[in-house]
Design an enzyme around this catalytic site. Structure first.
Site, PDB file in Angstrom:
ATOM      1  N   ASP A  11       0.861  -1.183   0.000  1.00 30.17           N
ATOM      2  CA  ASP A  11       0.000   0.000   0.000  1.00 30.17           C
ATOM      3  C   ASP A  11       0.897   1.232   0.000  1.00 30.17           C
ATOM      4  OD1 ASP A  11      -2.337  -1.474   0.028  1.00 30.17           O
ATOM      5  OD2 ASP A  11      -2.467  -1.517   2.202  1.00 30.17           O
ATOM      6  N   GLU A 130     -13.778  -3.725  -1.270  1.00 32.89           N
ATOM      7  CA  GLU A 130     -13.545  -3.474   0.163  1.00 32.89           C
ATOM      8  C   GLU A 130     -14.844  -3.814   0.884  1.00 32.89           C
ATOM      9  OE1 GLU A 130     -12.382   0.615   0.236  1.00 32.89           O
ATOM     10  OE2 GLU A 130     -10.462   0.230  -0.728  1.00 32.89           O
TER      11      GLU A 130
END
Length: 255
Positions: A11, A130
């Protein structure tokens, strides 16, 4: 024997590799390029780069990072975060990406899924999801690092996206992400049961037992971040645990 890919997830925020909990409370880990090369050398089957602030600022800053990695990494690279158009996909592919993971823009305009699949092939079009649990056995799709509700049921949404041409699902459990408490196995099971494309489980991997717990779902890959970043586990070690669960894994590193 079913094959399992072990994917190193990175990330990115600006120039830094970062890691959070529930996609929040971000800590700087270090230089993403150094970590990407280390994970490749250690035997990662794929690298996953997510620009975690791209949707917020409506841009993706990963092209330079991807170009540097693609010069020295010979496993598939998936890029996600802020990819909103075919032009954005083109930029990432020219930078060296093999696949793009699209979440926010796909929810805003589902036709984009089919457009990417038609131009670049379904194998390039990864649907990023998500997921947050909203009731027992029910999950809602979120965007913007688990901040924005969409009202979409995760299982229904992945079915729709695959029908539109998505060739793979990147499934992140916001509830489990960064907790080291294991994958959301019922979520992974529900999605694997719903679609016939590869599913990557992301969020929550903490220890060897987590592989044994998620293996029966039929998941195609697991994405690992925290355990690698803080050197709590190694890629060869993770793969040895997967092999012990009866899964077929690629044990050799790069040539």
């Amino acid at each position: 024997m079913r094959h399992l890919r072990v994917i190193a997830r990175l990330d990115i925020k600006g120039p830094n590799l970062i890691k959070g909990v529930h996609l929040e409370g971000l800590r700087v880990v270090g230089d993403p390029h150094e970590h990407a090369l280390r994970y490749y050398a250690d035997g990662a089957d794929e690298l996953l780069f997510i620009d975690i602030v791209a949707s917020l600022y409506q841009r993706n800053n990963l092209s330079d990072i991807i170009k540097r990695a693609a010069d020295r990494v010979y496993v598939p690279i998936t890029v996600g975060g802020g990819i909103r158009s075919l032009a954005d996909v083109e930029t990432m592919m020219h930078s060296g990406a093999d696949k793009v993971a699209i979440n926010t823009a796909a929810i805003a305009r589902p036709d984009l899924v089919g457009e990417v699949a038609r131009r670049y092939g379904s194998q390039c079009m990864v649907l990023g999801v998500e997921a947050k649990r909203v009731a027992p056995g029910r999950w809602e799709a979120y965007t913007d690092n688990g901040r924005e509700r969409t009202g979409k049921d995760v299982v229904e949404w992945v079915k729709e996206a695959v029908a539109r041409g998505a060739g793979e699902i990147l499934l992140t459990s916001v509830d489990q992400e960064g907790t080291r408490k294991g994958f959301d196995v019922p979520l992974v099971q529900a999605v694997c049961d719903a679609v016939a494309v590869p599913v990557t489980a992301s969020g929550g991997f903490g220890q060897a037992e987590d592989i044994a717990a998620v293996a029966p779902t039929g998941v195609s890959a697991i994405a690992v971040a925290d355990a690698l970043h803080w050197k709590r586990m190694t890629l060869p070690g993770i793969k040895q645990h997967a092999a012990a669960c009866g899964l077929d894994v690629r044990m050799e590193g790069p040539a």
